[in-house]
Design a protein around this motif. Structure first.
Motif, PDB file in Angstrom:
ATOM      1  N   ARG A 172       0.862  -1.186   0.000  1.00  0.00           N
ATOM      2  CA  ARG A 172       0.000   0.000   0.000  1.00  0.00           C
ATOM      3  C   ARG A 172       0.893   1.229   0.000  1.00  0.00           C
ATOM      4  NH1 ARG A 172      -4.585   0.530   4.482  1.00  0.00           N
ATOM      5  NH2 ARG A 172      -5.397  -1.195   3.216  1.00  0.00           N
ATOM      6  N   GLN A 173       0.629   2.142  -0.887  1.00  0.00           N
ATOM      7  CA  GLN A 173       1.443   3.343  -0.961  1.00  0.00           C
ATOM      8  C   GLN A 173       1.146   4.260   0.222  1.00  0.00           C
ATOM      9  OE1 GLN A 173       3.909   3.779  -3.137  1.00  0.00           O
ATOM     10  NE2 GLN A 173       3.379   1.734  -3.907  1.00  0.00           N
ATOM     11  N   PRO A 174       2.176   4.810   0.861  1.00  0.00           N
ATOM     12  CA  PRO A 174       1.938   5.734   1.979  1.00  0.00           C
ATOM     13  C   PRO A 174       1.254   7.002   1.497  1.00  0.00           C
ATOM     14  CG  PRO A 174       4.245   5.775   1.318  1.00  0.00           C
ATOM     15  CD  PRO A 174       3.611   4.649   0.561  1.00  0.00           C
ATOM     16  N   ALA A 175       0.387   7.544   2.334  1.00  0.00           N
ATOM     17  CA  ALA A 175      -0.367   8.735   1.947  1.00  0.00           C
ATOM     18  C   ALA A 175      -0.080   9.941   2.833  1.00  0.00           C
ATOM     19  CB  ALA A 175      -1.869   8.428   1.975  1.00  0.00           C
ATOM     20  N   MET A 176       0.368   9.712   4.074  1.00  0.00           N
ATOM     21  CA  MET A 176       0.575  10.816   5.009  1.00  0.00           C
ATOM     22  C   MET A 176       1.971  11.412   4.851  1.00  0.00           C
ATOM     23  SD  MET A 176       0.275  10.890   9.185  1.00  0.00           S
ATOM     24  CE  MET A 176      -1.431  10.324   9.146  1.00  0.00           C
ATOM     25  N   PRO A 177       2.060  12.699   4.515  1.00  0.00           N
ATOM     26  CA  PRO A 177       3.370  13.339   4.374  1.00  0.00           C
ATOM     27  C   PRO A 177       4.140  13.359   5.687  1.00  0.00           C
ATOM     28  CG  PRO A 177       1.622  14.683   3.396  1.00  0.00           C
ATOM     29  CD  PRO A 177       0.946  13.607   4.195  1.00  0.00           C
ATOM     30  N   LEU A 178       5.440  13.458   5.583  1.00  0.00           N
ATOM     31  CA  LEU A 178       6.282  13.424   6.773  1.00  0.00           C
ATOM     32  C   LEU A 178       5.971  14.574   7.725  1.00  0.00           C
ATOM     33  CD1 LEU A 178       8.507  11.877   8.188  1.00  0.00           C
ATOM     34  CD2 LEU A 178      10.191  13.207   6.908  1.00  0.00           C
ATOM     35  N   LEU A 179       5.644  15.737   7.180  1.00  0.00           N
ATOM     36  CA  LEU A 179       5.312  16.881   8.033  1.00  0.00           C
ATOM     37  C   LEU A 179       4.087  16.580   8.885  1.00  0.00           C
ATOM     38  CD1 LEU A 179       5.825  19.789   8.926  1.00  0.00           C
ATOM     39  CD2 LEU A 179       4.430  20.567   6.985  1.00  0.00           C
ATOM     40  N   GLN A 180       3.076  15.949   8.297  1.00  0.00           N
ATOM     41  CA  GLN A 180       1.868  15.596   9.053  1.00  0.00           C
ATOM     42  C   GLN A 180       2.169  14.506  10.073  1.00  0.00           C
ATOM     43  OE1 GLN A 180      -1.466  14.458   6.611  1.00  0.00           O
ATOM     44  NE2 GLN A 180      -2.777  13.983   8.361  1.00  0.00           N
ATOM     45  N   ILE A 181       3.038  13.568   9.705  1.00  0.00           N
ATOM     46  CA  ILE A 181       3.443  12.522  10.645  1.00  0.00           C
ATOM     47  C   ILE A 181       4.091  13.146  11.871  1.00  0.00           C
ATOM     48  CG2 ILE A 181       5.048  10.593  10.994  1.00  0.00           C
ATOM     49  CD1 ILE A 181       4.591   9.912   8.003  1.00  0.00           C
ATOM     50  N   ARG A 182       4.957  14.121  11.648  1.00  0.00           N
ATOM     51  CA  ARG A 182       5.606  14.805  12.765  1.00  0.00           C
ATOM     52  C   ARG A 182       4.579  15.495  13.658  1.00  0.00           C
ATOM     53  NH1 ARG A 182      11.160  15.189  12.120  1.00  0.00           N
ATOM     54  NH2 ARG A 182      11.982  14.873  10.010  1.00  0.00           N
ATOM     55  N   ARG A 183       3.594  16.141  13.048  1.00  0.00           N
ATOM     56  CA  ARG A 183       2.581  16.870  13.825  1.00  0.00           C
ATOM     57  C   ARG A 183       1.733  15.915  14.662  1.00  0.00           C
ATOM     58  NH1 ARG A 183       0.575  20.882   8.909  1.00  0.00           N
ATOM     59  NH2 ARG A 183       2.253  22.450   9.108  1.00  0.00           N
ATOM     60  N   GLU A 184       1.271  14.829  14.049  1.00  0.00           N
ATOM     61  CA  GLU A 184       0.419  13.892  14.784  1.00  0.00           C
ATOM     62  C   GLU A 184       1.217  13.141  15.849  1.00  0.00           C
ATOM     63  OE1 GLU A 184      -2.410  11.544  12.812  1.00  0.00           O
ATOM     64  OE2 GLU A 184      -2.850  13.020  11.246  1.00  0.00           O
ATOM     65  N   ALA A 185       2.458  12.813  15.529  1.00  0.00           N
ATOM     66  CA  ALA A 185       3.291  12.104  16.497  1.00  0.00           C
ATOM     67  C   ALA A 185       3.590  12.981  17.708  1.00  0.00           C
ATOM     68  CB  ALA A 185       4.591  11.657  15.841  1.00  0.00           C
ATOM     69  N   ALA A 186       3.727  14.281  17.498  1.00  0.00           N
ATOM     70  CA  ALA A 186       4.010  15.192  18.610  1.00  0.00           C
ATOM     71  C   ALA A 186       2.879  15.186  19.624  1.00  0.00           C
ATOM     72  CB  ALA A 186       4.232  16.605  18.079  1.00  0.00           C
ATOM     73  N   VAL A 187       1.658  14.932  19.156  1.00  0.00           N
ATOM     74  CA  VAL A 187       0.489  14.902  20.043  1.00  0.00           C
ATOM     75  C   VAL A 187       0.337  13.520  20.692  1.00  0.00           C
ATOM     76  CG1 VAL A 187      -2.020  15.103  20.151  1.00  0.00           C
ATOM     77  CG2 VAL A 187      -0.696  16.680  18.728  1.00  0.00           C
ATOM     78  N   LEU A 188       0.441  12.479  19.874  1.00  0.00           N
ATOM     79  CA  LEU A 188       0.189  11.121  20.363  1.00  0.00           C
ATOM     80  C   LEU A 188       1.387  10.506  21.082  1.00  0.00           C
ATOM     81  CD1 LEU A 188      -1.673   9.799  17.194  1.00  0.00           C
ATOM     82  CD2 LEU A 188      -2.709  10.381  19.392  1.00  0.00           C
TER      83      LEU A 188
END
Length: 210
Positions: A172-188
């Motif tokens: 499955r091709q990844p869909a979430m950009p790295l910038l968004q991954i950083r933002r969501e990871a900072a919260v979770l």
């Protein structure tokens, strides 16, 4: 393709295993290559994957190795099972998190024992100029690595126990950009570190403070 990008980073991931690690969970284990490496360190390992075919092959491969006795494979989807709270000293997720909702990392976080470590070897799509620059830099290195591994494979005896040609992991091709991954990871996963890696991967490391 003889050169496996995920396998290439196994040593990097193993360096994140905490001292005196007793229990580990490998999410999206596939045919169990990384899970077996954890088990060989003397760790009790639970390994899960939603592919019934992959788990069947993982069990078959593990059954041939005496050092894999502390390794348990389960056909399961991490988004549908209830993980034990504060149980695992180490949780790994290799090239699998983009197959699920990213907030699934919260369940992995809660399953960490105090002082436990969660590592995610993730994939991301090229969206920015920096992404494309890293991608272009990886292309020639990737070509050389593939050629080197292919030559070594031809020169050494073929191992019939790898099972890597018999089971194909779902793609499955990844869909979430790295910038968004950083933002969501900072919260979770507050306090986590995210490091961009060469072969279209990133490494996320989170340590539970308990």
């Amino acid at each position: 393709m003889p050169f496996d990008h995920n396998d290439h980073y196994h040593r990097l991931l193993l360096r994140q295993v905490p001292r005196n690690c007793g229990a580990a969970l490998d999410v999206g284990c596939g045919t169990g290559r990384f899970a077996r490496r954890l088990a060989h360190l003397g760790i009790e390992v639970d390994a899960i994957d939603p592919s019934e075919e992959a788990i069947a092959e993982a069990r078959a491969l593990s059954g041939r190795t005496a050092g894999d006795r502390g390794l348990r494979f389960q056909h399961a989807d991490v988004t549908e099972v209830k993980l034990p709270k504060e149980h695992y000293d180490f949780i790994s997720c290799l090239a699998s998190v983009h197959h699920m909702s990213f907030d699934t990392v919260a369940a992995m976080r809660d399953a960490l024992a105090p002082g436990g470590v969660l590592v995610i070897l993730g994939c991301y799509p090229e969206k920015t100029r920096i992404d494309w620059a890293w991608s272009l830099a990886a292309v020639p290195v990737n070509a050389v690595a593939r050629l080197t591994v292919a030559v070594k494979d031809k020169l050494r005896p073929v191992c019939a126990a790898t099972g890597r040609e018999r089971v194909k992991a779902p793609v499955r091709q990844p869909a979430m950009p790295l910038l968004q991954i950083r933002r969501e990871a900072a919260v979770l996963l507050p306090g986590c570190s995210i490091r961009r890696l060469l072969f279209w991967r990133y490494l996320l490391v989170f340590r539970s403070t308990g």
